[in-house]
Design an enzyme around this catalytic site. Structure first.
Site: not given
Ligand code: 5RP
Length: 234
Positions: A103, A97
């Site tokens: 994060e 994301g």
């Molecule tokens: C965003 C992230 C998300 O936690 C990862 O992409 C998982 O996404 P989703 O919960 O939509 O499957 O690292 O940077």
């Protein structure tokens, strides 16, 4: 209830009154934000929270979750966040994301880091999912050339469905003004070594490998049940 929601709701039961919570980003974290908002509204649960993205901040405001700046609290009790892949040692690929920088900072500042995902994210080895690497826009092609030491396939992430894009080539820009390269690596055998090598490349701001940072992983299944993975346990 889908697996992502089951995992998210289970994680939210771990939150105690008075805690400072890190709020992840993504579709699984969106379920977590909703469930936390429900506990605040229904039980009067008192928390303060640090979002890991502008999107999560907006959702937290929508669910009336009280927010605080990370610099005000410095340390958090618990962060709950999703993942793109989880291996047997609880190493993660994150950043699908685009929020990997915040994060990782928030997870590293947390006493407990709870990862939530559905069972599709659990893999024997990381690397089937492209690895997000956040880079400084200045000198981006020089940085890409250095990253080609790791794989030929270093793909700059583009804005999805950008109607203004010229031939679709508008780079995605993170909340911190960075670009993202998605590295197609295939099976990653030595996760800590790769993370260290990638972080040492000039121009790289952060790497979406989270090496043994997870305190536990809550896995949700389509039938609504959950399973917990702990470090060091098979
Ligand atoms: C965003 C992230 C998300 O936690 C990862 O992409 C998982 O996404 P989703 O919960 O939509 O499957 O690292 O940077």
């Amino acid at each position: 209830m889908e697996g992502k929601e089951a995992a998210a709701r289970q994680a939210v039961t771990l939150i105690e009154d008075g805690m400072v919570i890190g709020l992840g980003t993504g579709t699984t974290s969106a379920f977590m934000l909703q469930a936390l908002g429900e506990r605040i509204a229904n039980e009067g649960l008192r928390v303060r929270a640090v979002p890991t993205s502008v999107r999560s901040r907006e959702m937290a405001e929508q669910y009336r979750i009280p927010l605080v700046e990370l610099s005000e609290v410095v340390t958090l009790d618990m962060t709950i966040d999703g993942a793109d892949e989880v291996d047997g040692a609880l190493n993660l690929i994150k950043g699908g994301g685009g929020a990997l920088v915040r994060e990782k900072i928030v997870a590293a500042a947390s006493r407990t880091f709870v990862v939530i995902c559905d069972d599709s994210k659990i893999k024997p080895f990381l690397g089937a999912h492209p690895l997000p690497v956040a880079v400084v826009p200045f000198g981006v092609e020089s940085t890409r050339q250095k990253l080609r030491r790791f794989t030929e396939t270093v793909v700059i992430r583009l804005v999805p469905d950008d109607s203004n894009a010229y031939h679709g080539r508008t780079p995605f820009v993170t909340d911190d003004g960075l670009y993202i390269f998605d590295l197609h690596l295939g099976t990653i055998r030595d996760v800590p070594a790769l993370e260290a090598s990638l972080r040492s490349v000039v121009g790289v701001a952060e790497v979406g490998l989270f090496v043994q940072m997870a305190s536990r992983v809550i896995v949700g299944y389509a039938d609504g049940h959950t399973k917990e993975l702990l470090p060091g346990l098979p």
